[in-house]
Scaffold this active site. Structure first.
Site, mmCIF file in Angstrom:
data_model
loop_
_atom_site.group_PDB
_atom_site.id
_atom_site.type_symbol
_atom_site.label_atom_id
_atom_site.label_comp_id
_atom_site.label_asym_id
_atom_site.label_seq_id
_atom_site.Cartn_x
_atom_site.Cartn_y
_atom_site.Cartn_z
ATOM 1 N N GLN A 99 52.108 102.635 -87.948
ATOM 2 C CA GLN A 99 52.274 101.184 -87.775
ATOM 3 C C GLN A 99 52.930 100.873 -86.434
ATOM 4 O OE1 GLN A 99 51.146 98.784 -90.069
ATOM 5 N NE2 GLN A 99 51.648 97.374 -88.413
ATOM 6 N N LYS B 162 48.877 97.146 -97.011
ATOM 7 C CA LYS B 162 47.914 98.250 -96.847
ATOM 8 C C LYS B 162 47.992 99.184 -98.059
ATOM 9 C CE LYS B 162 47.916 97.802 -91.890
ATOM 10 N NZ LYS B 162 48.521 98.113 -90.591
ATOM 11 N N ASP C 250 42.661 103.809 -87.309
ATOM 12 C CA ASP C 250 42.914 102.626 -86.479
ATOM 13 C C ASP C 250 41.966 102.601 -85.276
ATOM 14 O OD1 ASP C 250 44.680 100.691 -87.296
ATOM 15 O OD2 ASP C 250 46.470 101.712 -86.545
#
Ligand code: NDP
Length: 313
Positions: free
Chosen positions: A108, A64, A131
Site C-alpha cells: 500500500q 481490499k 498493482d
C-alpha cells in the site's frame, strides 16, 4: 455521506454506473474461484502489506481484504510499524515472493518517507505484481505485451469500452483520447491502454498549453489530475465520453465531519453539455479499482500456475 455511498441515487442515462459494473466484475471473478480451487486445491491468494497507520491507507487495506474474502480468495494482511526498516520490508517481500499460496502482492502506497517506493516495488516478483507498478510490467504494457496492468486505468478502460459499445455499437479505434495527468500509476498506463485500443492519444500535464482547446478536440477525456473540478463543461466536445479519475475532498459543510468527494471534472456542467457519458465521483472509477485488483489476482494466479487466462474478466 460515506466514501462508498454515491452522491447520486438515480443515474442519468449519461452517468456511467461504475458501482454496478464493478459489482458485476467482482461477481464474475468470484464465479471463477471455485474452478481454480478445483484445479489447484487452494484459492487464489492476495498479500497486502501496510506500513504505518495512515488512516486513508487503513481504509483501503480493509476494503481490499473484505473484497478478497467476499470473492472467495485468500487474503494475507501484513501490518508493519511505521518505523519498519527497508531491509525488513524487503525481507518480507522476499518471503511473499517465495510463498506458493500468494499469487498477488500489493504494498500500500504511500510508504513512510524513509522507505524508497521504487526499491520496494522493484523487489516484488513481476508475476505477483497485481498493482502493475513494476518496471517489467510497465515495459510490457508499453510494448503491447501481456502484462499486469495497473488497476485504476484498467478499470477506466473497461468502463470506457463498455460505454462505447452500449451507446454506439462501436469500439475505440481511431478516436482521439486526451489523458490529463501523466503519473506512472494512472496517466501513463491509461495512455498506453488507449494506444493499444488504436486511439490517437494526447497526454496533457501541468506544462501543457491551451488545455481547454486540446480537450475540446477529444472524443475521450480521462481526467487524472487531483484538482477539484478543473475540467469545465465548456471544454468538452459534443458526444465525448468522460472518465473522471480524480478524488478530491471538499472542506466539510457546517455541521458535517467530512467534506464531499468530487472529481477533476465539473460534473454538473458536463452533464448540462451534450456529452455522451461521464463517470460520477464517487461511484465511477473508484469501485473499479478494487474490482480490478481481484481480477488481476485471479489472472496472476492462473498465469503462475500454468492455467490459461480466465475468460470474461
Ligand atoms: P499525481 O499527483 O501523481 O499526478 C497528477 C498529474 O496531473 C501530473 O501528471 C500533473 O502534471 C498533472 N497536473 C497537475 N496540475 C495540472 C494542471 N493544472 N493541468 C494539467 N495537468 C495537471 O496524481 P495521480 O495520477 O496519482 O492521481 C490523480 C487523481 O486520481 C487524484 O485525484 C487521485 O486521488 C485520483 N486517483 C483515483 C484513483 C481511483 O481509484 N479512483 C486511484 C488513483 C488515483 P505534472 O506531471 O506536470 O506534474
Amino acid at each position: 455521506m460515506t466514501d462508498t455511498a454515491p452522491e447520486q441515487t438515480t443515474y442519468s442515462p449519461h452517468i456511467i454506473d461504475g458501482k454496478a459494473f464493478a459489482a458485476n466484475l467482482r461477481q464474475r471473478v468470484a464465479d471463477m474461484v471455485p474452478p481454480f480451487v478445483g484445479a489447484l486445491g487452494r484459492a487464489p491468494g492476495l498479500a497486502v502489506v501496510l506500513v504505518g497507520d495512515d488512516p486513508a491507507s487503513n481504509v483501503y487495506v480493509r476494503s481490499k481484504h473484505k473484497a478478497c474474502v467476499a470473492a472467495g480468495m485468500e487474503s494475507f494482511e501484513h501490518r508493519l510499524p511505521a518505523a519498519t526498516s527497508e531491509q525488513d520490508l524487503l525481507a518480507l517481500i522476499e518471503i511473499l515472493n517465495a510463498d506458493e499460496q500468494v499469487d498477488g502482492i500489493l504494498v500500500q502506497l504511500p510508504l513512510p518517507d524513509h522507505l524508497d517506493d521504487k526499491a520496494v516495488i522493484a523487489a516484488i516478483d513481476p508475476a505477483k505484481d497485481v498493482d502493475g507498478f513494476h518496471i517489467i510490467n510497465a515495459g510490457k504494457l508499453a510494448v503491447g505485451e501481456s502484462a499486469m496492468v495497473p488497476c485504476t486505468p484498467l478499470g477506466s478502460l473497461m468502463l470506457l469500452k463498455d460505454t462505447y459499445r452500449a451507446k454506439t455499437g462501436g469500439d475505440l479505434s481511431g478516436l482521439h483520447a486526451i489523458v490529463v495527468g501523466r503519473s506512472n500509476i494512472v496517466g501513463k498506463p491509461m495512455a498506453q491502454l488507449l494506444l493499444n485500443e488504436n486511439c490517437t492519444v494526447t497526454i496533457a500535464h501541468s506544462r501543457t498549453r491551451n488545455l481547454p482547446d486540446l480537450v475540446k478536440t477529444a472524443d475521450i477525456v480521462v481526467a487524472a489530475v487531483g484538482r477539484t473540478e478543473m475540467v469545465k463543461g465548456a471544454w468538452l466536445k459534443s458526444g465525448a465520453v468522460v472518465i473522471d479519475v480524480g478524488i478530491n475532498r471538499l472542506p466539510p459543510e457546517p455541521g458535517a465531519d467530512k467534506g464531499r468527494l468530487v472529481g477533476d471534472v465539473a460534473t454538473k456542467e458536463a452533464l448540462a453539455s451534450d456529452i455522451l457519458a461521464i463517470t460520477p465521483v464517487p461511484g465511477g472509477v473508484g469501485p473499479m479499482t478494487i474490482a480490478c485488483l481481484l481480477r488481476n489476482t485471479l489472472v496472476a494466479a492462473h498465469r503462475r500456475t500454468g492455467l490459461a487466462d480466465p475468460v470474461g474478466v
